[in-house]
Design a protein around this motif. Sequence first.
Motif, mmCIF file in Angstrom:
data_model
loop_
_atom_site.group_PDB
_atom_site.id
_atom_site.type_symbol
_atom_site.label_atom_id
_atom_site.label_comp_id
_atom_site.label_asym_id
_atom_site.label_seq_id
_atom_site.Cartn_x
_atom_site.Cartn_y
_atom_site.Cartn_z
ATOM 1 N N LYS A 49 0.996 -1.585 -0.257
ATOM 2 C CA LYS A 49 -0.382 -0.080 -0.014
ATOM 3 C C LYS A 49 1.159 1.050 -0.131
ATOM 4 N N GLY A 50 0.702 2.279 -0.827
ATOM 5 C CA GLY A 50 1.089 3.133 -1.051
ATOM 6 C C GLY A 50 2.451 3.296 -2.142
ATOM 7 N N GLU A 51 2.555 2.478 -3.115
ATOM 8 C CA GLU A 51 4.002 2.315 -3.232
ATOM 9 C C GLU A 51 3.953 1.711 -5.057
ATOM 10 N N ASP A 52 4.001 2.353 -6.009
ATOM 11 C CA ASP A 52 3.552 2.235 -6.993
ATOM 12 C C ASP A 52 4.625 2.125 -8.186
ATOM 13 N N ALA A 53 5.933 2.045 -8.111
ATOM 14 C CA ALA A 53 6.765 1.637 -8.950
ATOM 15 C C ALA A 53 8.273 1.257 -8.069
#
Length: 824
Positions: free
Chosen positions: A771-775
Amino acid sequence: MTRAKNPPADDPIVERIEDVDVATEMQGSFLEYAYSVIYSRALPDARDGLKPVQRRILFGMSEMGLRPDRGHVKSSRVVGDVMGKYHPHGDTAIYDALVRMAQPFTLRVPLIDGHGNFGSLDDGPAAPRYTEARLAAPALAMTDGLDEDVVDFVPNYDNSAQQPDVLPAAYPNLLVNGASGIAVGMATNMVPHNLIEVVGAARHLIAHPDATLDELMEFVPGPDLPSGGTIVGLAGIKDAYATGRGSFKTRARVSIESVTARKMGLVVTELPYLVGPEKVIEKIKDGVNAKKISGISDVTDLTDRTNGLRLVIGIKTGFSPEAVLEQLYRLTPLEDSFNINNVALVGGSPETLGLRELLQVYLAHRISVVTRRSQFRLARRHERLHLVEGLLIAILDIDEVIQVIRTSDEADQARTRLMDVFDLTQVQAEYILELRLRRLTKFSRIELETERDRLRAEIEELEEILANRHRIEALVSDELAEAAERYGTPRRTLLTDASPSVARAAAKHAAVALEVADVPCRVFLSATGRIARVDLPERPEGPVTITPPARRSRHDAIRSSLDTTSRAEIGALTSLGRLIRFTPVDLPMLPPTSVQLGAGIRVADYLALPSKDEKVLALVSLDADRSIALGTKLGIVKRVSTGAFPNRPEFEVIGLKAGDEVVGAVQGDEADELVFVASDAQLLRFPAASVRPQGCPAGGMAGINLAGGAHVVHFTGVPADAAADAVVVTIATSSETLLGTDPGSAKVSAFTEFPAKGRATGGVRAQRFLKGEDALHLAWVGRSPALAVDLDGSARQLPDGGARRDASGQSLDAVVAAIGSRIG
């Protein structure tokens, strides 16, 4: 002439003859002269790093108001004013000192802003009537606070004026600018340093008074010369920092370039400290005429004000530029020595000081300055608060105050009655008598109450500072940091632990000296951008093991390594798709028993990369006909054979599209597998044989199919025999966080967990985002074990291996800047 011992009373000439022992008189006079030279002329004060004449020049110019925001004035005016008021030892000595403080090639941080011809390393300055001067910005920091009783003032030579015994010195000027001088029976020769590094060491010593020399040298690794150059051999520097005496050698910054299409040359862009180009040219010509120097066709000085120093030394056909350069290092001032002798005045007595002692003396002085300044400000605020409180009393009952004044016969009576009626002091009553009527408004009362509250808060703050030594030390540390930020500049001098050249006395050895041994070596490129070489046995049997240091040091993560020879030509592939040819003969040579890449040099400096955005990604061999594979940020892959490379010092190996750059390069063969890792956590591996080799101008072909908004973060190749030992390291963060602030989460998986796919496909997922990570912030594929490092090369902890290929990562304790393989 002999006269009577008892002359007549009317004789106007009366003589008294005394017998004086010549030896005693000479001894006393010589000691007085020696003391005067040592204390008043030749040696600097360890507190502000200035000799008396330099201090008087800066103080005199400050009194004249020659600030950086004002116009220049004639140097003759400055010299005359200083000589008339403070330094009656002749205008030549004053002007020479003023010129030295204005020369950027002499001082690391010049204190005088000169206008006109202030000389060069090969020529003297113009006369003072032709030059102009004013204080430079750093000089303001040297004199700031003189009006706040921060130092003692002493009478000038005729007791007609006062001058400071020492300047406040907001930064360690003696270490930053160095000093030189010859006294009677002793001399000083101190080398300049980088302001930012010296301030870092001083602040560390404030926070850790028991800091060792090794700890301080982590901040001040060595001198930083105004002319740049390269310092070779660091043992003498550590001796000087420990004992106050030592020596080191400096080399010119030289690059090997194509002067014409068929002629190579040595281009000198930086010279050793205080060595001018004319001196170098003269020594080269003398060596060539005496048959001591071979292989040089001509020397051309192309130095100008726009491009700076540029000395081009032509190399004859058939001579090795590297060997000729080594010869020049031995026989000319292109390599020069500097003997450090840190003698300065401490408490009026000359002492030889090491780095720690120099910092301690300065910090003690600066703590005294800040303490006295705080005491002065506290006294002034008490005085002002006393007056403001009296004014408030008067404004509250102003009608009665006016009545008292009007009914008084004279000022003395009015002052006495005000003191009696309103319980005021004499100072308050006197101030009220001088009060202007326009101050008797409602707004004036509000202003005075605001000022009273502010003064009380400032008094409380100053009292707390004076009552707590730690507060004073913290204030000194903060002011040092401010000075470093305002006046500091990046390091100019490279530091290497390579061995300096050894001069040869016999001219018959010159021909032998040109033959530089071509020995097997291994060149290392660290993940933090440092490069060095390790010499190997002449005929290694089997793999050669390089021993890492027992204690993990900085810059130990390896981005690329290459087995070659010291005089062989190898290539450096950069992120802009360029290949730069170079030979590792001049690289710092490390011992194979304990490789510490921190002793290497920055590859960007070594190769003189023109842009900070261009990075060296890999080292490649140019001898073997093996292909090189490159992967770009936009997912393009290309293979190119070394046999197709043009015979140029540097050239492009891929035609990049706008906005694209190379993210990885590897040298291998068709049996290898190529690997892409994208920012959306997709990993693609496919055979290198599926990518046909192309020529240098070609733009490559599709390597990985990227999703919208994604880009490649890592590209490499894995040999077929290394796939079983390879691991995949991925680090995920949020793209919305500032780079370098969020450690993110990391995962280490076996390379065999990822199935092979076809070229130009999307690959498989390499990490599940939390959660909160995207890359993916960082990724790396290579032989286990992997080593993660910070920006300074210090090791960072990674999770244990064995995670599933699409598992989530584990939170990291610290930010990881780069990943590479370990030495060994």
